[in-house]
Design a protein around this motif. Structure first.
Motif, short mmCIF file in Angstrom:
data_model
loop_
_atom_site.label_atom_id
_atom_site.label_comp_id
_atom_site.label_asym_id
_atom_site.label_seq_id
_atom_site.Cartn_x
_atom_site.Cartn_y
_atom_site.Cartn_z
N GLU A 73 0.88 -1.19 0.03
CA GLU A 73 -0.16 -0.13 0.08
C GLU A 73 0.93 1.32 0.02
OE1 GLU A 73 -2.74 -0.29 3.35
OE2 GLU A 73 -3.61 -2.10 2.65
N GLN A 74 0.86 1.93 -1.23
CA GLN A 74 1.81 3.21 -1.34
C GLN A 74 0.85 4.34 -1.71
OE1 GLN A 74 5.05 2.37 -3.85
NE2 GLN A 74 5.33 0.28 -3.09
N ASN A 75 0.81 5.16 -1.02
CA ASN A 75 -0.13 6.56 -1.02
C ASN A 75 -1.33 6.28 -1.13
OD1 ASN A 75 2.41 8.62 -1.27
ND2 ASN A 75 2.76 7.78 -3.35
N GLY A 76 -1.79 4.97 -0.35
CA GLY A 76 -3.21 4.78 -0.35
C GLY A 76 -3.82 3.88 -1.62
N GLN A 77 -2.71 3.50 -2.44
CA GLN A 77 -2.98 2.61 -3.49
C GLN A 77 -2.23 1.30 -3.75
OE1 GLN A 77 -5.32 3.58 -6.09
NE2 GLN A 77 -5.86 5.08 -4.72
N LYS A 80 1.55 -2.86 4.44
CA LYS A 80 2.02 -1.17 4.43
C LYS A 80 3.50 -1.31 3.96
CE LYS A 80 -1.60 1.09 7.04
NZ LYS A 80 -2.06 1.88 5.93
N THR A 103 10.78 3.03 1.92
CA THR A 103 10.61 3.58 0.70
C THR A 103 12.06 3.73 0.04
OG1 THR A 103 10.61 5.83 1.55
CG2 THR A 103 8.49 4.43 1.19
#
Length: 460
Positions: A79-83, A154, A158
């Motif tokens: 899950e990165q930036n909600g996507q 999550k 990064t």
């Protein structure tokens, strides 16, 4: 007995955390497994716990029963930036022995085998218990990858791929790495692939080499850096003669003209354009070492790097002579394009030991640089025609029977910049690279088992 249990990385009561489960600790792992009374058990190894997809647990269980696997893992989403972003994993094989192999954060175990293996664990690890567990399980049965995206987790790390790859040489992780090495050495002994510190003697013969050392620089499209790299070799001060074999792999920018002009002024520079257009970095290396102009020792320099001072070639050749070794590996300093030091700084691979270095080398993703070889031996082994892992494969093959010497002071500046081929790779490329290195390890483990069996036969 129930069909399935779940053990998660954090247990909660209401809004308060009740306890943390440290899968890396042997004592905790034994305590957990003793309490399981189901046929299968899930470990959720990440906090916060991953979010299973619809019917994901049922799919895990279905394939566990269908395959008889002792351990299963799957592809997943991060899950990165909600996507959700697809994060495929790679298949497990004999050589998948890295302690940082990416299983994701949901693992399913067959309880009867899990209990058997855990009861046999005799080391009290604080960091390596889960690693030790899966190595032991790999000796008991199938570790199976489900090529389906069955959950989401999550992503908090990064960093670019080029930054993550050096975690294992971070001095802050040394205590962890010592335990990982202990667990892995025990695994090699259990599967008959451990090599004791006994090496073939190597005495440099009086071959008819006109040149004592050659610096080999494979290059393609490095017009910004190739001249500096060559000049850093030309500045070397030695008591022997050396040349530079620049293998120009059909560059399409100004690289070719830059090398040509420099070679016209300095006869030490030998500009080679291979007749073939299908060579990777390893193929360029083999083309150079098979050239009759190659010296007794072949020394590496990448086309965008620089020797750190003008005594490097002398230091390397002296090490060959003093140690009578087949290969010398140095250390290097990470810098940006302006030659300013950047994290992680000096990469020296001090985890290497003379007694166990060649065994532990199978666990980690590299042996270091710059690399230098005794040319007659390298001509026998040759280098795989690939552009990733070719150095690793060659060093492992050499270490199987011959001693490798190390220099722990930095010998060259390794530039990390946008033009680097491995500065920031997507997950597909990372997976392809890791799968190939695991395949190299598979080949090497099989070769070492064959070697040991052959040595055993000679004894009787």
């Amino acid at each position: 007995m129930s069909n399935i249990s779940c053990i998660i990385s954090r247990m909660e009561k209401g809004d308060q955390t009740a306890s943390y489960i440290h899968f890396e600790q042997t004592a905790t792992l034994k305590q957990i497994v003793a309490s399981v009374d189901s046929q299968y058990v899930f470990f959720y190894t990440k906090h916060p716990s991953p979010r299973p997809g619809e019917y994901a647990q049922q799919r895990f269980l279905q394939l566990a029963q269908a395959t008889g696997a002792v351990m299963l893992y799957s592809d997943y989403y991060t899950e990165q930036n909600g996507q959700p972003v697809a994060h495929p994993t790679i298949d497990y094989q004999l050589g998948s022995v890295r302690d940082d192999f990416d299983f994701g954060s949901i693992l399913l175990f067959r309880t009867d085998i899990l209990k058997k293996v855990v009861s046999d664990m005799d080391s009290d690890y604080q960091f390596a218990a889960l690693y030790d567990l899966r190595l032991r399980l790999s000796r008991e049965g199938l570790i199976f990858r489900i090529p389906e995206f069955l959950y989401s987790e999550k992503e908090f790390d990064t960093r670019l791929s080029g930054e993550k790859q050096f975690d294992y040489v971070n001095p802050r992780n040394r205590e962890v790495q010592i335990e990982m090495e202990q667990a892995f050495s025990a695994h090699l002994k259990a599967i008959g692939a451990y090599l004791p510190p006994i090496f073939k003697n190597l005495r440099f013969q009086d071959e008819n080499f006109k040149t004592e050392a050659s610096v080999i620089i494979p290059v393609r499209n490095r017009e910004k850096t190739i001249a500096e790299a060559i000049r850093s070799v030309l500045s070397q001060q030695t008591n022997f003669n050396f040349n530079i074999l620049v293998v120009d792999n059909h560059s399409t920018d100004e690289t070719t003209s830059i090398i040509k002009k420099m070679a016209q002024k300095r006869p030490q520079i030998i500009h080679i354009i291979p007749p073939r257009a299908d060579l990777g970095i390893g193929g360029c290396w083999t083309h150079a070492i098979m050239d009759e102009r190659c010296g007794r020792f072949a020394i590496q320099l990448d086309s965008d790097d620089l020797y750190i001072n003008n005594h490097i070639l002398q230091r390397i050749v002296d090490t060959f002579r003093n140690c009578q070794c087949a290969m010398v590996i140095g250390s290097y300093q990470m810098v940006n394009f302006k030659l300013e030091e950047i994290p992680p700084g000096i990469i020296d691979h001090k985890e290497w030991t003379p007694d166990n270095g060649r065994n532990n080398a199978l666990r980690i993703n590299g042996l270091g640089a710059p690399r230098a070889f005794y040319t007659p031996l390298l001509r026998q082994i040759r280098i795989p025609n690939v552009s990733y892992g070719e150095d690793y494969a060659t060093a492992l093959a050499i270490s199987r029977e011959y001693q490798i010497a190390r220099i722990y002071e930095p010998l060259y500046l390794c530039r990390r910049w946008d033009g680097n081929s491995d500065a920031d790779l997507n997950i597909q490329r990372v997976n392809a690279n890791n799968f190939y290195k695991d395949k190299i390890r598979t080949i090497e483990i099989l070769a070492r088992k064959q070697l040991k069996m052959g040595n055993e036969k000679k004894r009787f």
